[in-house]
Design an enzyme around this catalytic site. Structure first.
Site, PDB file in Angstrom:
ATOM      1  N   ASP A  82      54.595 -50.553  77.206  1.00 23.05           N
ATOM      2  CA  ASP A  82      53.800 -49.822  76.233  1.00 23.05           C
ATOM      3  C   ASP A  82      53.021 -48.725  76.977  1.00 23.05           C
ATOM      4  O   ASP A  82      52.887 -48.761  78.211  1.00 23.05           O
ATOM      5  CB  ASP A  82      52.843 -50.806  75.550  1.00 23.05           C
ATOM      6  CG  ASP A  82      51.942 -50.138  74.539  1.00 23.05           C
ATOM      7  OD1 ASP A  82      52.440 -49.408  73.676  1.00 23.05           O
ATOM      8  OD2 ASP A  82      50.713 -50.328  74.629  1.00 23.05           O
TER       9      ASP A  82
ATOM     10  N   ASP B 189      49.694 -46.513  75.506  1.00 20.47           N
ATOM     11  CA  ASP B 189      48.238 -46.507  75.325  1.00 20.47           C
ATOM     12  C   ASP B 189      47.634 -47.884  75.563  1.00 20.47           C
ATOM     13  O   ASP B 189      48.035 -48.868  74.955  1.00 20.47           O
ATOM     14  CB  ASP B 189      47.882 -46.042  73.906  1.00 20.47           C
ATOM     15  CG  ASP B 189      48.266 -44.584  73.662  1.00 20.47           C
ATOM     16  OD1 ASP B 189      48.626 -43.901  74.625  1.00 20.47           O
ATOM     17  OD2 ASP B 189      48.211 -44.144  72.496  1.00 20.47           O
TER      18      ASP B 189
ATOM     19  N   ASP C  28      49.685 -54.521  75.450  1.00 17.71           N
ATOM     20  CA  ASP C  28      48.257 -54.868  75.387  1.00 17.71           C
ATOM     21  C   ASP C  28      47.792 -55.318  74.011  1.00 17.71           C
ATOM     22  O   ASP C  28      46.627 -55.657  73.847  1.00 17.71           O
ATOM     23  CB  ASP C  28      47.418 -53.658  75.814  1.00 17.71           C
ATOM     24  CG  ASP C  28      47.452 -52.547  74.775  1.00 17.71           C
ATOM     25  OD1 ASP C  28      48.566 -52.158  74.359  1.00 17.71           O
ATOM     26  OD2 ASP C  28      46.382 -52.064  74.371  1.00 17.71           O
TER      27      ASP C  28
END
Length: 264
Positions: free
Chosen positions: A11, A13, A199
């Site tokens: 991922d 961001d 996240d």
């Protein structure tokens, strides 16, 4: 493509990019180690091709494909932000067929100006412009109630359009997840062992589809949903946040892999 023993899916961001600064600098040592070993690093993001292509080039990963729009599409290796908007046109056409009393509750990026998307997302004007250059999916704000949303989604489903909530936005696509695209890309490299880093809850499918799932600490993200103990216990967790946590975990995993290979 060349076969690989290991592949990394990540991922952006809050994971490879810092939550506040969007910098990947803290992950530099791990990225360099992966580069030296020829290990493919595949970006997997909700961002569009127009957003991912320059980021991928900046990080030095243009030789590898990337997963875009939350798994609705793939940006080929060395590909640019050139648009093939066939899927997007189909989604927008399906929206035009939804009854007006339901359609009015969905305000998609295609219904907004660059400035309106900037206000909605918090992006600057240039990034908002890139976020509106969509190929495969249409995120939007939903203003109706749950019953109206169910009816809205049924109308779209009759036309082959899937609707999924990803936090702030209800996103429409022709289906496909980050996990689906992982399978396609891993096949290009001979199905190597997979590390996946994310996240937030919308990364969970990707994490669980990997051999080594890694959750990067992000105090700004929602916690993962409850899972069976065997799945939850399988997920590794960083102690540091963002790219610093990414660096920490990748270097640790590479050290373990080297130790296994040498019998140390």
């Amino acid at each position: 493509m060349t076969k690989a023993a290991l592949i990394v899916f990540t991922d952006l961001d809050g994971t490879l990019l810092d939550h506040e600064t969007y910098s990947h600098a803290a992950a530099g040592p791990a990225l360099q180690r992966l580069r030296e070993r020829g290990i493919p690093v595949i970006l997997a993001s909700s961002k569009t091709a127009a957003e991912v292509a320059p980021l991928r080039a900046e990080i030095g990963l243009s030789a590898y494909p990337a997963i875009i729009e939350n798994g609705a599409g793939i940006l080929p290796a060395h590909g640019s932000s050139a648009r093939d908007a066939g899927d997007y046109a189909r989604i927008r056409a399906a929206l035009d067929m939804v009854p007006a009393e339901l359609r009015r509750h969905f305000i998609g990026f295609g219904d907004m100006s660059d400035a309106e998307v900037a206000r909605s997302t918090g992006l600057d004007l240039n990034r908002a412009r890139l976020a509106r250059q969509r190929n495969h999916s249409e995120p939007g704000e939903w203003t109706g109630n749950d019953e109206e949303r169910a009816a809205f989604e049924r109308h779209l489903a009759d036309r082959g359009i899937t609707a999924r909530y990803g936090g702030r936005y209800l996103t429409l696509s022709l289906g496909g997840t980050k996990a689906d695209r992982m399978d396609e890309i891993a096949a290009l490299y001979g199905q190597p062992r997979r590390i996946a880093l994310g996240d937030a809850p919308n990364d969970l499918e990707m994490l669980l589809a990997s051999d080594v799932p890694v959750l990067i600490r992000n105090p700004h993200a929602r916690p993962l949903p409850p899972m069976p103990k065997d799945q939850a216990g399988h997920i590794l967790k960083s102690t540091r946040t963002g790219p610093a946590g990414w660096n920490e975990m990748i270097l640790s995993l590479l050290s373990e892999a080297i130790s296994r290979q040498t019998g140390a």
